[in-house]
Enzyme design. Structure first.
Site, PDB file in Angstrom:
ATOM      1  CG  HIS A  85      48.344  39.687  49.037  1.00  0.00           C
ATOM      2  ND1 HIS A  85      49.134  40.698  48.531  1.00  0.00           N
ATOM      3  CD2 HIS A  85      47.210  39.711  48.294  1.00  0.00           C
ATOM      4  CE1 HIS A  85      48.511  41.298  47.534  1.00  0.00           C
ATOM      5  NE2 HIS A  85      47.331  40.723  47.379  1.00  0.00           N
ATOM      6  CG  ASP A 164      49.004  41.568  39.677  1.00  0.00           C
ATOM      7  OD1 ASP A 164      47.951  40.990  39.367  1.00  0.00           O
ATOM      8  OD2 ASP A 164      49.128  42.217  40.721  1.00  0.00           O
ATOM      9  NE  ARG A 171      41.416  39.818  38.035  1.00  0.00           N
ATOM     10  CZ  ARG A 171      41.896  39.698  39.277  1.00  0.00           C
ATOM     11  NH1 ARG A 171      43.122  40.113  39.561  1.00  0.00           N
ATOM     12  NH2 ARG A 171      41.178  39.179  40.227  1.00  0.00           N
ATOM     13  CB  SER A 186      46.020  38.741  40.804  1.00  0.00           C
ATOM     14  OG  SER A 186      46.231  39.963  41.449  1.00  0.00           O
ATOM     15  CE  LYS A 190      49.299  41.868  44.211  1.00  0.00           C
ATOM     16  NZ  LYS A 190      48.344  41.546  43.149  1.00  0.00           N
TER      17      LYS A 190
HETATM   18  N1  URA Z   1      44.355  40.964  45.718  1.00  0.00           N
HETATM   19  C1  URA Z   1      45.158  40.855  44.619  1.00  0.00           C
HETATM   20  O1  URA Z   1      46.329  41.169  44.689  1.00  0.00           O
HETATM   21  N2  URA Z   1      44.627  40.393  43.493  1.00  0.00           N
HETATM   22  C2  URA Z   1      43.345  40.034  43.379  1.00  0.00           C
HETATM   23  O2  URA Z   1      42.947  39.609  42.327  1.00  0.00           O
HETATM   24  C3  URA Z   1      42.509  40.149  44.517  1.00  0.00           C
HETATM   25  C4  URA Z   1      43.048  40.620  45.678  1.00  0.00           C
END
Ligand code: URA
Length: 438
Positions: A85, A164, A171, A186, A190
């Site tokens: 990620h 999320d 957000r 966040s 995930k």
């Molecule tokens: N990627 C995400 O999944 N969440 C964030 O808050 C920033 C980047």
């Protein structure tokens, strides 16, 4: 769990007090179930943004987000499993290349991605520019595809981390993105919802990132790796350079075309280097191969077209038009207007305001300003130079892809004013500032 009066939670955070984990969890659960309205969740986000969340609050928030949906067990998958990620950047197409590349190396990538956030691009929006491609995979579909194809990239849904999905969109619309605990919760919600053996994080630092300095990015990296350790998960985080666009494409379809070219063995400098680095790291961590061996295998997979074949299979499995790998622009949406960008002075490129480029692309239509805004998959910016390059006045340095002439005309000076030139030579910044976690 229920929250009594959500205003009590808001007042505590507004006043800079610590929230009890159960109150925070009840608030998030209530929001995910639709019992707490957007305006109260937005107030919570702003209070959390300004006042911060400590480690136990961040953990409680992350846990509540994971528990808002189902988790995805991968114990039945026959290959070693990995997730990767990015915390968000500009022209950051690493995930598009990493997932198929790792699959072509015999690993299995099960990944929940995000949409564009603030000025940054989102993997889901990019992938959905491929006609027909679905990202709303159920947990069962995700596991089946990972086993069959070796990689899957999916969205938060009402089944997987719905909290999320809902908070992320809010957000984006309330200027509450660049907060270390909110980003960490966040991202990690995930990652923790999908039970891979290894989590790799690309924590971006610089003008195009939410963390503008390597020091802040390091704090974010350590917050994320601590959350993973609390969960008993293996996680490595690299703090990497985002002081300029990583690749060249700042858009959605444009990023997909760049990923196809990269996976076809085309040379894409730092974007290629980082994709190979992460795939090499995954291979070496999961199979015991040496780091050099891992990277060489990843580079070879890119050059031989095996990564591209894995991308084709992933696109096809998710309902997308697989011809995108043979001839991207026969399939991807094309912007009606293309306008070249020419350097307005000579010199060495010393700095790039990558956030300004991301915002300019958003304003062309590539990103959202309000929750639920549609995006225009065809538009964006191709920006070629890198810090340290020598540019000549009048040299073509990129292209605006726009819906109409006025939008394209308006964008050119915004791109040029994002550049700082120097009369003397400039050293390119390092690509990787450091690795964290174990
Ligand atoms: N990627 C995400 O999944 N969440 C964030 O808050 C920033 C980047």
């Amino acid at each position: 769990m229920t929250v009594g009066d959500p205003r009590d939670v808001l007042a505590l955070k507004r006043d800079g007090r610590r929230l009890a984990p159960e109150d925070l969890a009840a608030f998030v659960t209530g929001f995910a179930r639709g019992e707490i309205p957007d305006y109260q969740a937005a107030a919570f986000l702003m209070a959390a943004y300004i006042r911060g969340l400590d480690t136990s609050e961040t953990l409680a928030l992350t846990r509540a987000m994971v528990e808002s949906g189902r988790t995805v067990a991968l114990a039945g998958v026959s290959r070693p499993t990995v997730d990767k990620h990015s915390t968000g950047g500009v022209a950051d197409g690493v995930t598009l290349a990493f997932a198929p590349l790792a699959a072509s190396l015999g690993l299995a990538v099960a990944k929940l991605s995000g949409r564009g956030l603030g000025h940054t691009g989102g993997t889901l929006d990019k992938l959905e520019s491929i006609p027909g491609l679905r990202t709303d995979l159920s947990p069962e579909e995700l596991v089946r595809q990972v086993e069959r194809v070796g990689c899957a990239v999916a969205a938060q849904t009402h089944d997987i981390v719905p909290a999320d999905g809902a908070l992320y969109a809010l957000r984006d619309a309330t200027a509450t993105v660049p907060s270390i605990p909110l980003i960490a919760a966040s991202v990690m919600s995930k990652k923790l919802a999908v039970e891979t053996e290894l989590i790799l994080l690309d924590v971006k630092a610089g003008s195009g990132a939410f963390m503008k300095t390597p020091e802040d990015a390091r704090t974010l990296a350590e917050t994320c790796t601590t959350l993973a350790a609390d969960w008993g998960r293996s996680c490595r985080a690299a703090v990497t350079d985002m002081s300029q666009p990583l690749g060249q494409a700042i858009g959605n379809a444009l990023d997909v075309a760049e990923a196809v070219s990269l996976l076809s063995g085309g040379s894409h400098g730092r974007l290629r280097d980082l994709s190979v680095l992460f795939a090499g790291e995954a291979l070496s961590r999961l199979t015991g191969a040496g780091m050099g061996e891992g990277r060489s295998a990843a580079a070879a997979s890119m050059d031989s077209g095996k990564g591209l074949e894995a991308f084709r299979h992933m696109v096809e499995a998710q309902g997308g038009d697989p011809r995108v790998v043979d001839d991207p622009w026969a399939v991807l949406p094309v912007a009606p207007v293309r306008r070249p960008i020419e350097a307005d002075r000579a010199g060495h490129l010393a700095a790039v305001d990558a956030e300004a480029l991301g915002r300019a692309s958003t304003d062309l239509g590539a990103g959202r300003k309000k929750k639920g805004d549609p995006i225009d998959p065809a538009v964006g910016i191709v920006f070629r130079p890198k810090i340290g390059d020598r540019l000549e006045a009048g040299e073509e340095i990129g292209t605006i892809h726009a819906r109409d002439e006025a939008a394209a005309r308006e964008c050119v000076p915004r791109v040029l004013s994002a550049l700082t030139m120097s009369s003397t030579q400039v050293e390119p910044p390092p690509l990787v500032h450091g690795w964290f976690g174990g």
